[in-house]
Design a protein around this motif. Structure first.
Motif, PDB file in Angstrom:
ATOM      1  N   ARG A 162     -33.456   5.295  26.844  1.00  0.00           N
ATOM      2  CA  ARG A 162     -34.270   5.578  28.036  1.00  0.00           C
ATOM      3  C   ARG A 162     -33.594   6.630  28.918  1.00  0.00           C
ATOM      4  N   GLN A 163     -32.295   6.475  29.133  1.00  0.00           N
ATOM      5  CA  GLN A 163     -31.574   7.439  29.965  1.00  0.00           C
ATOM      6  C   GLN A 163     -31.544   8.808  29.304  1.00  0.00           C
ATOM      7  N   GLN A 164     -31.335   8.849  27.982  1.00  0.00           N
ATOM      8  CA  GLN A 164     -31.340  10.125  27.264  1.00  0.00           C
ATOM      9  C   GLN A 164     -32.699  10.801  27.399  1.00  0.00           C
ATOM     10  N   MET A 165     -33.761  10.018  27.268  1.00  0.00           N
ATOM     11  CA  MET A 165     -35.114  10.557  27.379  1.00  0.00           C
ATOM     12  C   MET A 165     -35.340  11.121  28.780  1.00  0.00           C
ATOM     13  N   GLU A 166     -34.916  10.398  29.800  1.00  0.00           N
ATOM     14  CA  GLU A 166     -35.064  10.887  31.172  1.00  0.00           C
ATOM     15  C   GLU A 166     -34.285  12.192  31.364  1.00  0.00           C
ATOM     16  N   ASP A 167     -33.103  12.278  30.773  1.00  0.00           N
ATOM     17  CA  ASP A 167     -32.298  13.495  30.880  1.00  0.00           C
ATOM     18  C   ASP A 167     -32.990  14.679  30.202  1.00  0.00           C
ATOM     19  N   VAL A 168     -33.565  14.441  29.026  1.00  0.00           N
ATOM     20  CA  VAL A 168     -34.256  15.506  28.299  1.00  0.00           C
ATOM     21  C   VAL A 168     -35.486  15.961  29.086  1.00  0.00           C
ATOM     22  N   VAL A 169     -36.254  15.005  29.606  1.00  0.00           N
ATOM     23  CA  VAL A 169     -37.443  15.342  30.394  1.00  0.00           C
ATOM     24  C   VAL A 169     -37.042  16.174  31.609  1.00  0.00           C
ATOM     25  N   TYR A 170     -36.021  15.735  32.317  1.00  0.00           N
ATOM     26  CA  TYR A 170     -35.559  16.466  33.497  1.00  0.00           C
ATOM     27  C   TYR A 170     -35.138  17.891  33.129  1.00  0.00           C
ATOM     28  N   THR A 171     -34.349  18.017  32.059  1.00  0.00           N
ATOM     29  CA  THR A 171     -33.849  19.326  31.658  1.00  0.00           C
ATOM     30  C   THR A 171     -34.982  20.243  31.213  1.00  0.00           C
ATOM     31  N   LEU A 172     -35.944  19.696  30.480  1.00  0.00           N
ATOM     32  CA  LEU A 172     -37.104  20.502  30.084  1.00  0.00           C
ATOM     33  C   LEU A 172     -37.877  20.985  31.305  1.00  0.00           C
ATOM     34  N   LEU A 218     -43.520  20.835  28.160  1.00  0.00           N
ATOM     35  CA  LEU A 218     -43.671  21.038  26.719  1.00  0.00           C
ATOM     36  C   LEU A 218     -44.569  22.235  26.426  1.00  0.00           C
ATOM     37  N   ALA A 219     -45.656  22.361  27.165  1.00  0.00           N
ATOM     38  CA  ALA A 219     -46.567  23.493  26.965  1.00  0.00           C
ATOM     39  C   ALA A 219     -45.853  24.813  27.254  1.00  0.00           C
ATOM     40  N   ALA A 220     -45.096  24.852  28.351  1.00  0.00           N
ATOM     41  CA  ALA A 220     -44.371  26.077  28.712  1.00  0.00           C
ATOM     42  C   ALA A 220     -43.290  26.403  27.684  1.00  0.00           C
ATOM     43  N   ALA A 221     -42.570  25.390  27.235  1.00  0.00           N
ATOM     44  CA  ALA A 221     -41.509  25.609  26.244  1.00  0.00           C
ATOM     45  C   ALA A 221     -42.101  26.108  24.936  1.00  0.00           C
ATOM     46  N   MET A 238     -33.826  33.626  35.990  1.00  0.00           N
ATOM     47  CA  MET A 238     -33.086  33.402  34.769  1.00  0.00           C
ATOM     48  C   MET A 238     -33.953  32.568  33.826  1.00  0.00           C
ATOM     49  N   MET A 239     -33.995  32.964  32.563  1.00  0.00           N
ATOM     50  CA  MET A 239     -34.801  32.247  31.577  1.00  0.00           C
ATOM     51  C   MET A 239     -33.887  31.493  30.607  1.00  0.00           C
ATOM     52  N   THR A 240     -34.319  30.303  30.240  1.00  0.00           N
ATOM     53  CA  THR A 240     -33.574  29.487  29.292  1.00  0.00           C
ATOM     54  C   THR A 240     -33.672  30.091  27.897  1.00  0.00           C
ATOM     55  N   HIS A 241     -32.582  30.092  27.171  1.00  0.00           N
ATOM     56  CA  HIS A 241     -32.557  30.650  25.824  1.00  0.00           C
ATOM     57  C   HIS A 241     -33.503  29.849  24.921  1.00  0.00           C
ATOM     58  N   PRO A 242     -34.262  30.537  24.078  1.00  0.00           N
ATOM     59  CA  PRO A 242     -35.210  29.850  23.191  1.00  0.00           C
ATOM     60  C   PRO A 242     -34.573  28.789  22.302  1.00  0.00           C
ATOM     61  N   ALA A 243     -33.348  28.992  21.866  1.00  0.00           N
ATOM     62  CA  ALA A 243     -32.688  27.986  21.020  1.00  0.00           C
ATOM     63  C   ALA A 243     -32.489  26.682  21.784  1.00  0.00           C
ATOM     64  N   LEU A 244     -32.157  26.776  23.065  1.00  0.00           N
ATOM     65  CA  LEU A 244     -31.999  25.575  23.871  1.00  0.00           C
ATOM     66  C   LEU A 244     -33.355  24.897  24.077  1.00  0.00           C
ATOM     67  N   LEU A 245     -34.375  25.680  24.358  1.00  0.00           N
ATOM     68  CA  LEU A 245     -35.719  25.102  24.504  1.00  0.00           C
ATOM     69  C   LEU A 245     -36.148  24.395  23.218  1.00  0.00           C
ATOM     70  N   VAL A 249     -36.787  21.395  34.443  1.00  0.00           N
ATOM     71  CA  VAL A 249     -36.001  22.390  35.177  1.00  0.00           C
ATOM     72  C   VAL A 249     -35.978  23.711  34.409  1.00  0.00           C
ATOM     73  N   SER A 250     -35.801  23.630  33.099  1.00  0.00           N
ATOM     74  CA  SER A 250     -35.705  24.837  32.272  1.00  0.00           C
ATOM     75  C   SER A 250     -36.992  25.647  32.244  1.00  0.00           C
ATOM     76  N   THR A 251     -38.115  24.968  32.434  1.00  0.00           N
ATOM     77  CA  THR A 251     -39.407  25.651  32.370  1.00  0.00           C
ATOM     78  C   THR A 251     -40.049  25.842  33.738  1.00  0.00           C
ATOM     79  N   GLY A 252     -39.414  25.332  34.784  1.00  0.00           N
ATOM     80  CA  GLY A 252     -39.960  25.478  36.124  1.00  0.00           C
ATOM     81  C   GLY A 252     -41.220  24.659  36.344  1.00  0.00           C
ATOM     82  N   THR A 253     -41.295  23.498  35.696  1.00  0.00           N
ATOM     83  CA  THR A 253     -42.467  22.634  35.812  1.00  0.00           C
ATOM     84  C   THR A 253     -42.067  21.290  36.413  1.00  0.00           C
ATOM     85  N   ARG A 254     -43.097  20.453  36.681  1.00  0.00           N
ATOM     86  CA  ARG A 254     -42.820  19.175  37.333  1.00  0.00           C
ATOM     87  C   ARG A 254     -43.186  17.955  36.493  1.00  0.00           C
TER      88      ARG A 254
END
Length: 86
Positions: free
Chosen positions: A31-41, A54-57, A1-8, A43-48
């Protein structure tokens, strides 16, 4: 499943905005918001890590919409059409 480009696009925008705010000074809730965004990015891109995420998105956005890589205006328009706040 791929994340929708608008969400990315929204996640990349949010990461960049919060990175700028964080540089101005550390803030607890930010800080918590930033951690959440990093985590979601990641997971959404399949990276660690955020750089790979960011590169994948950005690559996905480059191929998802014609024009400039990660065309933020187009992403904003897409979110508005879908009823999301921009």
């Amino acid at each position: 499943m791929m994340t929708h480009p608008a969400l990315l696009a929204r996640l990349v925008e949010e990461y960049e905005r919060e990175s700028g705010l964080r540089a101005a000074g550390p803030q607890g809730p930010l800080r918590q918001q930033m951690e959440d965004v990093v985590y979601t990015l990641c997971v959404s891109t399949g990276t660690r890590d955020i750089e790979a995420a960011l590169a994948a998105a950005r690559e996905r956005l480059r191929t998802a919409w014609p024009g400039e890589p990660g065309d933020v205006a187009t992403a904003r328009d897409c979110r508005t059409l879908n009823g999301a706040a921009g």
